[in-house]
Design a protein around this motif. Structure first.
Motif, PDB file in Angstrom:
ATOM      1  N   SER A   1      -7.699  -0.072  -5.386  1.00 10.72           N
ATOM      2  CA  SER A   1      -7.682  -0.109  -3.923  1.00 10.72           C
ATOM      3  C   SER A   1      -8.571  -1.224  -3.393  1.00 10.72           C
ATOM      4  O   SER A   1      -8.162  -2.008  -2.522  1.00 10.72           O
ATOM      5  CB  SER A   1      -8.142   1.233  -3.353  1.00 10.72           C
ATOM      6  OG  SER A   1      -7.308   2.290  -3.768  1.00 10.72           O
ATOM      7  N   ASP A   2      -9.783  -1.309  -3.924  1.00  9.54           N
ATOM      8  CA  ASP A   2     -10.725  -2.341  -3.471  1.00  9.54           C
ATOM      9  C   ASP A   2     -10.188  -3.741  -3.759  1.00  9.54           C
ATOM     10  O   ASP A   2     -10.320  -4.657  -2.928  1.00  9.54           O
ATOM     11  CB  ASP A   2     -12.084  -2.163  -4.150  1.00  9.54           C
ATOM     12  CG  ASP A   2     -12.817  -0.898  -3.690  1.00  9.54           C
ATOM     13  OD1 ASP A   2     -12.425  -0.332  -2.655  1.00  9.54           O
ATOM     14  OD2 ASP A   2     -13.779  -0.498  -4.383  1.00  9.54           O
ATOM     15  N   SER A   3      -9.584  -3.906  -4.926  1.00  2.00           N
ATOM     16  CA  SER A   3      -9.082  -5.221  -5.319  1.00  2.00           C
ATOM     17  C   SER A   3      -7.847  -5.610  -4.521  1.00  2.00           C
ATOM     18  O   SER A   3      -7.635  -6.803  -4.234  1.00  2.00           O
ATOM     19  CB  SER A   3      -8.767  -5.240  -6.824  1.00  2.00           C
ATOM     20  OG  SER A   3      -9.947  -5.040  -7.591  1.00  2.00           O
ATOM     21  N   MET A   4      -7.021  -4.646  -4.148  1.00  2.41           N
ATOM     22  CA  MET A   4      -5.862  -4.945  -3.308  1.00  2.41           C
ATOM     23  C   MET A   4      -6.305  -5.415  -1.925  1.00  2.41           C
ATOM     24  O   MET A   4      -5.712  -6.338  -1.358  1.00  2.41           O
ATOM     25  CB  MET A   4      -4.955  -3.727  -3.198  1.00  2.41           C
ATOM     26  CG  MET A   4      -4.130  -3.447  -4.449  1.00  2.41           C
ATOM     27  SD  MET A   4      -2.898  -4.722  -4.815  1.00  2.41           S
ATOM     28  CE  MET A   4      -1.601  -4.321  -3.635  1.00  2.41           C
ATOM     29  N   VAL A   5      -7.344  -4.805  -1.390  1.00  3.30           N
ATOM     30  CA  VAL A   5      -7.884  -5.258  -0.102  1.00  3.30           C
ATOM     31  C   VAL A   5      -8.455  -6.666  -0.245  1.00  3.30           C
ATOM     32  O   VAL A   5      -8.215  -7.545   0.592  1.00  3.30           O
ATOM     33  CB  VAL A   5      -8.964  -4.288   0.414  1.00  3.30           C
ATOM     34  CG1 VAL A   5      -9.655  -4.866   1.645  1.00  3.30           C
ATOM     35  CG2 VAL A   5      -8.346  -2.940   0.745  1.00  3.30           C
ATOM     36  N   LYS A   6      -9.195  -6.881  -1.320  1.00  4.87           N
ATOM     37  CA  LYS A   6      -9.812  -8.191  -1.556  1.00  4.87           C
ATOM     38  C   LYS A   6      -8.748  -9.274  -1.701  1.00  4.87           C
ATOM     39  O   LYS A   6      -8.863 -10.357  -1.111  1.00  4.87           O
ATOM     40  CB  LYS A   6     -10.683  -8.112  -2.812  1.00  4.87           C
ATOM     41  CG  LYS A   6     -11.550  -9.327  -3.063  1.00  4.87           C
ATOM     42  CD  LYS A   6     -12.471  -9.059  -4.255  1.00  4.87           C
ATOM     43  CE  LYS A   6     -13.318 -10.274  -4.593  1.00  4.87           C
ATOM     44  NZ  LYS A   6     -14.195 -10.002  -5.777  1.00  4.87           N
TER      45      LYS A   6
ATOM     46  N   ASP B   1      -7.061   1.532   3.409  1.00  6.06           N
ATOM     47  CA  ASP B   1      -6.814   0.962   4.731  1.00  6.06           C
ATOM     48  C   ASP B   1      -6.493  -0.522   4.573  1.00  6.06           C
ATOM     49  O   ASP B   1      -7.165  -1.235   3.830  1.00  6.06           O
ATOM     50  CB  ASP B   1      -8.041   1.127   5.625  1.00  6.06           C
ATOM     51  CG  ASP B   1      -8.264   2.581   6.023  1.00  6.06           C
ATOM     52  OD1 ASP B   1      -7.273   3.279   6.289  1.00  6.06           O
ATOM     53  OD2 ASP B   1      -9.441   3.012   6.060  1.00  6.06           O
ATOM     54  N   VAL B   2      -5.472  -0.977   5.289  1.00  7.98           N
ATOM     55  CA  VAL B   2      -5.027  -2.368   5.180  1.00  7.98           C
ATOM     56  C   VAL B   2      -5.466  -3.159   6.415  1.00  7.98           C
ATOM     57  O   VAL B   2      -4.931  -2.945   7.506  1.00  7.98           O
ATOM     58  CB  VAL B   2      -3.492  -2.449   5.046  1.00  7.98           C
ATOM     59  CG1 VAL B   2      -3.046  -3.912   4.946  1.00  7.98           C
ATOM     60  CG2 VAL B   2      -3.014  -1.661   3.836  1.00  7.98           C
ATOM     61  N   PRO B   3      -6.418  -4.068   6.281  1.00 11.45           N
ATOM     62  CA  PRO B   3      -6.738  -4.959   7.398  1.00 11.45           C
ATOM     63  C   PRO B   3      -5.515  -5.828   7.706  1.00 11.45           C
ATOM     64  O   PRO B   3      -4.843  -6.314   6.789  1.00 11.45           O
ATOM     65  CB  PRO B   3      -7.900  -5.809   6.861  1.00 11.45           C
ATOM     66  CG  PRO B   3      -8.466  -5.015   5.723  1.00 11.45           C
ATOM     67  CD  PRO B   3      -7.296  -4.314   5.121  1.00 11.45           C
TER      68      PRO B   3
ATOM     69  N   ARG C   1       0.833  -1.209   0.000  1.00 14.82           N
ATOM     70  CA  ARG C   1       0.000   0.000   0.000  1.00 14.82           C
ATOM     71  C   ARG C   1       0.867   1.258   0.000  1.00 14.82           C
ATOM     72  O   ARG C   1       0.647   2.187  -0.788  1.00 14.82           O
ATOM     73  CB  ARG C   1      -0.914  -0.025   1.228  1.00 14.82           C
ATOM     74  CG  ARG C   1      -1.971   1.094   1.302  1.00 14.82           C
ATOM     75  CD  ARG C   1      -1.475   2.374   2.016  1.00 14.82           C
ATOM     76  NE  ARG C   1      -0.809   2.120   3.263  1.00 14.82           N
ATOM     77  CZ  ARG C   1      -1.426   1.928   4.446  1.00 14.82           C
ATOM     78  NH1 ARG C   1      -2.732   1.957   4.522  1.00 14.82           N
ATOM     79  NH2 ARG C   1      -0.704   1.727   5.544  1.00 14.82           N
ATOM     80  N   ASP C   2       1.885   1.292   0.867  1.00 17.61           N
ATOM     81  CA  ASP C   2       2.746   2.468   0.950  1.00 17.61           C
ATOM     82  C   ASP C   2       3.554   2.659  -0.326  1.00 17.61           C
ATOM     83  O   ASP C   2       3.787   3.789  -0.764  1.00 17.61           O
ATOM     84  CB  ASP C   2       3.677   2.349   2.153  1.00 17.61           C
ATOM     85  CG  ASP C   2       2.928   2.430   3.478  1.00 17.61           C
ATOM     86  OD1 ASP C   2       1.781   2.924   3.480  1.00 17.61           O
ATOM     87  OD2 ASP C   2       3.469   1.994   4.509  1.00 17.61           O
ATOM     88  N   ALA C   3       3.986   1.558  -0.929  1.00 21.32           N
ATOM     89  CA  ALA C   3       4.717   1.639  -2.191  1.00 21.32           C
ATOM     90  C   ALA C   3       3.866   2.317  -3.259  1.00 21.32           C
ATOM     91  O   ALA C   3       4.342   3.159  -4.030  1.00 21.32           O
ATOM     92  CB  ALA C   3       5.117   0.239  -2.648  1.00 21.32           C
TER      93      ALA C   3
END
Length: 337
Positions: free
Chosen positions: A311-316, A152-154, A140-142
């Protein structure tokens, strides 16, 4: 407390010896995605994200390619056994890791950066933050550090005590595969066609080795790009970088317009027919790509939509856990002793 302004490094040998000597009392725990939360480290390691952010900022400032390295590591981790840090494991006498899988060997980088971040986390909160969470936060930070979106990263993932070379060889998508195969591989991980196109959009900051795009530039590149006047100049440069024989490790950006900026220019290259990898161009040019082509056009026309879906897909993707559970490793390269 973490110092967000310092950029430091530790010799890898010293770090590895310290980690190998460490022991841990954690036992393997089962895990499902519902155990992940945004507040998982709020009491046990409240500075975890700050530490990762500071180290990533230093790394990307020193070499912007570090952003793509970390995102790629996270992706390759999640596609094998779930997001469990298995991609980070070195081979040992009793364990065969995933680093020598076809899509990882001579390709994945950033392991020393992961070691450095892990050392900082262990100094602040020993035995608390998993390597799998480290990768998820760092990815995420990268993305943010090269102009991409925030999410936001769970957290709360556990590190696997095993790895799977076979799954790495079979489950990770390859640059030569057709669209039907690619979609099947993403669906098998619970990721939709939209997730696939959005996640592949991370190639906007990536580079690829000659061995991955040689067939494309000496194959159908001219056919898919025949309507773009500048394509021949670009193709000539690619052939200089990647000859018919030799030069396998020479690299070229997958987004030749803005290779160090996380934006939507990558999708324009697909529309022009100048995508570097066959697997990428397939999303727009394949006869089966009526759905993916529409998404590609949407992301090129609307960068905000791309950022949101990415963003949504990275969380998923990050929520794919290893049901076997695991531990919190002292070293990302080795299971605890």
């Amino acid at each position: 407390m973490a110092n967000s302004s310092s950029c430091s490094s530790t010799p890898l040998l010293v770090l590895l010896m310290a980690c190998l000597l460490a022991t841990a009392t954690t036992t393997s725990r089962a895990q499902d995605p519902s155990q992940l939360s945004l507040s998982y480290y709020s009491k046990t390691c409240p500075t975890a994200e700050e530490i990762v952010r500071a180290e990533m900022a230093c790394a990307v400032q020193a070499n912007p390619r570090n952003a793509a390295f970390i995102i790629r590591l996270h992706f390759h981790d999640c596609f094998v056994q779930g997001c469990d840090g298995s991609v980070l494991l070195d081979d040992t006498v009793t364990l065969i890791g995933e680093k020598h899988a076809d899509q990882n060997v001579n390709s994945l980088q950033g392991f020393e950066l992961v070691d450095r971040i892990k050392q900082k986390l262990e100094a602040e909160c020993p035995g608390v933050v998993s390597c799998a969470d480290l990768l998820a936060i760092a990815a995420r930070d990268a993305t943010i550090l090269v102009g991409g979106p925030y999410w936001d990263v769970p957290v709360g993932r556990l590190d696997s005590k095993t790895a799977s070379l076979d799954q790495a060889n079979s489950d990770i998508p390859t640059p030569q595969q057709g669209l039907a195969t690619l979609i099947t591989k993403f669906l098998a991980k619970g990721l939709s066609v939209t997730d696939m196109v959005a996640l592949v959009g991370s190639h906007t900051i990536g580079m690829s080795r000659c061995t991955n795009f040689r067939d494309r530039i000496y194959g159908d590149f001219e056919l898919t790009s025949k309507y773009d006047a500048s394509a021949q100049v670009y193709l000539s440069k690619l052939k200089e970088t990647c000859p018919v024989n030799g030069g396998d490790d020479r690299a070229s950006p997958m987004d030749y317009v803005s290779p160090t900026l996380f934006d939507n220019a990558f999708f324009e290259s697909l529309i022009k027919g100048t995508g570097l990898l066959n697997s990428d161009q397939e999303m727009y040019s394949s006869l089966l790509g009526f759905e993916t082509a529409h998404i590609v056009e949407k992301y090129w026309a609307d960068p905000i939509a791309f950022f949101k879906d990415f963003s949504d897909s990275m969380v998923k993707m990050g929520n794919i856990t290893n049901p076997a559970g695991g531990e919190v490793r002292k070293s990302c390269r080795f299971v605890n002793t």
